[in-house]
Design a protein around this motif. Structure first.
Motif, PDB file in Angstrom:
ATOM      1  N   LEU A 405      -8.738  21.841  21.576  1.00  0.00           N
ATOM      2  CA  LEU A 405      -9.985  21.522  21.931  1.00  0.00           C
ATOM      3  C   LEU A 405     -10.753  22.265  21.312  1.00  0.00           C
ATOM      4  O   LEU A 405     -11.003  23.546  20.717  1.00  0.00           O
ATOM      5  N   GLY A 406     -11.269  22.376  19.304  1.00  0.00           N
ATOM      6  CA  GLY A 406     -12.345  22.668  18.012  1.00  0.00           C
ATOM      7  C   GLY A 406     -10.997  22.868  17.190  1.00  0.00           C
ATOM      8  O   GLY A 406      -9.952  22.059  17.789  1.00  0.00           O
ATOM      9  N   PRO A 407     -11.755  23.330  16.682  1.00  0.00           N
ATOM     10  CA  PRO A 407     -13.079  24.235  16.034  1.00  0.00           C
ATOM     11  C   PRO A 407     -14.364  22.842  15.996  1.00  0.00           C
ATOM     12  O   PRO A 407     -14.043  21.954  16.228  1.00  0.00           O
ATOM     13  N   PHE A 408     -15.193  23.362  17.243  1.00  0.00           N
ATOM     14  CA  PHE A 408     -16.069  23.030  16.324  1.00  0.00           C
ATOM     15  C   PHE A 408     -17.941  23.558  16.392  1.00  0.00           C
ATOM     16  O   PHE A 408     -17.736  24.344  17.634  1.00  0.00           O
ATOM     17  N   GLY A 409     -18.582  23.145  15.541  1.00  0.00           N
ATOM     18  CA  GLY A 409     -19.674  23.774  15.882  1.00  0.00           C
ATOM     19  C   GLY A 409     -20.682  23.191  14.273  1.00  0.00           C
ATOM     20  O   GLY A 409     -21.006  22.208  14.497  1.00  0.00           O
TER      21      GLY A 409
END
Ligand code: FRU
Length: 543
Positions: A405-409
């Motif tokens: 879950l991620g990285p997201f941004g």
């Protein structure tokens, strides 16, 4: 010519040229906002420090004035260092500041007052004839005695003022002084607060916050509806730390509720570049506003070449979080008057390992708000209990390291081919009995110029991703990225100097390099207009 100055900002406070450090004496007087700052009139490196001065009616556009305080023997002949403004009864302003009396950096505290209180711009100041009002008390080392705070008035009608210092054992401390008339000051028997092994405490700020709402309160307010915040600037770590607690005005003691004010890691206003901050109560809009110095991450040589060094953050409103355990900060609403060309993207899933460009805005000078919703947590990586330092975690797990879950941004100030980008993002971990959100600002790919400091920054964000959306806002302004996670529960400011991703060649993306898809529930971007900052123009006289 902007191409020769690609790192000057469009809407951040900076002087026309030369060196700037701490914000000093912010206040509102007769409807005019004042900001003074540590300034070197002769160059782009620290030295020859005076108090420069600008005013504003909206905290966005700023008019420069003559230097307010300039060194003069014998009380400050070697520098006018940091200090604060206090509004005395009937609204008369007074400045307390540190004077350097010799080349050995011997420090004293001085008082200055406006020459003409009917001038809302407070253009001219005079120094009190009996300066210094304070010299270092025994056994304090006179080179470690500085930065008087805004004063507050106790129920006994005595003023109190805090000064930063250091004693044995690297014990940082806040000396407390009281006065009946603002001219004669007496040290209290005990410091307001102190802590061993923390090093010199600079620029103390001490103020109440309301427990009931987001309004600010005046610095002298006491009682059951407030808690107190003590902020110190840790010289050894170049970071601003704070704790929340209670203030016993009879004993003149600050009692932190939990944690240590000098704790590393502890609560910080900002987990990136941010130092020597100072707040003031804005009586016009009932809020407390915070300013801070953001220094450069470039080399001295580059600073001298570009002829300037140092920015101030966008002023931030600050208040106590509902939990009562931390502060929340948000850029003052006035900054939104610079927004134009709003671009809205419809809600959509961002698949794993994907990128979404947001076009239509000037990506080098922009404001962006994005909101993520997570539905599937199965793939979240387990948080190793030894991973307690978020900055270290962010530097090991940069934007290019994929996880469940991620990285997201966001990838901001990105070149077209992504040779350069600054990544501001979240990662979600499975903790002991809850999910843990890590927020990072990764500068490692921000520039092809390797002389810059590209340290990564990180913070744990106190948000429950199962029940809440993950909000991220970034203010992008050529060489600064100020990011606010969780609606301002964690803030990270970074300085970057792209070579390719400048002006119209800068791009802006939402990204998800994790395995699991995430939902973007809203994505809104604006170009930011240029503010009028410290461009000399005649001031309209006030009738
Ligand atoms: C903080 C500081 C203060 C001092 C000033 C000098 O950045 O070191 O302690 O008063 O800067 O410019």
């Amino acid at each position: 010519d902007p191409t020769s100055q690609p790192y000057r900002t469009g809407y951040h406070f900076q002087p026309a040229k030369n060196w700037m450090n701490d914000p000093n004496g912010p206040m509102i007087y007769k409807g005019i906002y004042h900001l003074f700052y540590q300034y070197n009139p002769y160059g782009a490196v620290w030295g020859n420090i005076v108090w420069a001065h600008s005013t504003s009616t909206d905290l966005v556009n700023w008019t420069p004035h003559e230097i307010a305080l300039t060194p003069s023997d014998p009380v400050d002949g070697h520098g006018c260092w940091s200090g604060s403004a206090t509004l005395l009864p009937r609204g008369k302003p007074a400045i307390l500041y540190t004077g350097l009396v010799d080349s050995k950096e011997t420090q004293v505290q001085n008082l200055a007052m406006p020459k003409n209180c009917s001038d809302p711009y407070l253009k001219e100041w005079f120094k009190y004839e009996n300066n210094p009002i304070l010299s270092a008390p025994i056994p304090i080392n006179a080179t470690l005695f500085r930065d008087p705070s805004t004063a507050w008035l106790g129920p006994d009608q005595r003023w109190r003022m805090a000064v930063g210092s250091l004693i044995d054992n690297r014990e940082g401390l806040i000396l407390l002084y009281t006065s009946k008339d603002f001219e004669h000051w007496i040290k209290t028997n005990n410091p307001l607060h102190s802590e061993k092994h923390t090093g010199m405490w600079e620029c103390p700020d001490f103020f109440p916050v309301s427990t009931g709402d987001q309004n600010g309160v005046d610095t002298s307010i006491l009682g059951p509806n407030v808690k107190h915040v003590l902020k110190i600037s840790l010289f050894d770590y170049h970071r601003d730390c704070y704790t929340i607690g209670t203030y016993d005005v009879n004993k003149d003691k600050f009692i932190p509720e939990e944690g240590k004010v000098g704790g590393v890691p502890g609560l910080r206003y900002d987990y990136g570049k941010f130092y020597a901050s100072k707040s003031f109560f804005d009586s016009a809009k009932n809020r407390r506003i915070l300013w801070a110095w953001v220094n450069e991450s470039s080399s001295w040589g580059d600073d001298i070449k570009k002829g300037w060094s140092g920015l101030q953050t966008i002023p931030r409103s600050l208040w106590l979080d509902k939990s009562g355990k931390q502060l929340v900060q948000w850029p003052i609403v006035e900054i939104e008057s610079l927004r134009e060309n709003q671009v809205d993207l419809p809600s959509k899933f961002l698949e794993g390992r994907s990128l979404l460009e947001t076009s239509g805005v000037t990506a080098a000078q922009a404001d962006i708000e994005i909101s993520f919703e997570i539905k599937e947590f199965d793939k979240a990586e387990v948080l190793d209990p030894s991973w307690t330092n978020p900055q270290l975690l962010c530097s090991h797990k940069g934007a290019s390291v994929e996880s469940g879950l991620g990285p997201f941004g966001l990838l901001v100030l990105a070149s077209k081919d992504l040779q350069e980008y600054t990544a501001v993002f979240f990662r979600i971990y499975k903790g002991q009995n809850k999910y843990v959100v890590l927020m990072c600002s990764d500068q490692s790919s921000s520039s092809l110029n390797n002389k810059n400091d590209k340290t990564s920054y990180g913070a744990f964000l106190n948000v429950d991703p199962v029940h809440e959306k993950l909000l991220l806002r970034s203010l992008i302004d050529h060489s600064i990225v100020e990011s606010f996670g969780g609606g301002g529960k964690a803030c990270i400011t970074a300085r970057v100097y792209p070579i390719l991703a400048i002006e119209n060649d800068a791009h802006l993306y939402a990204f998800n390099y994790g395995n699991e898809k995430v939902n973007i529930t809203s994505l809104r971007t604006w170009s930011m207009k240029k503010a009028q900052i410290n461009i000399a123009n005649p001031i309209k006289s006030v009738a």
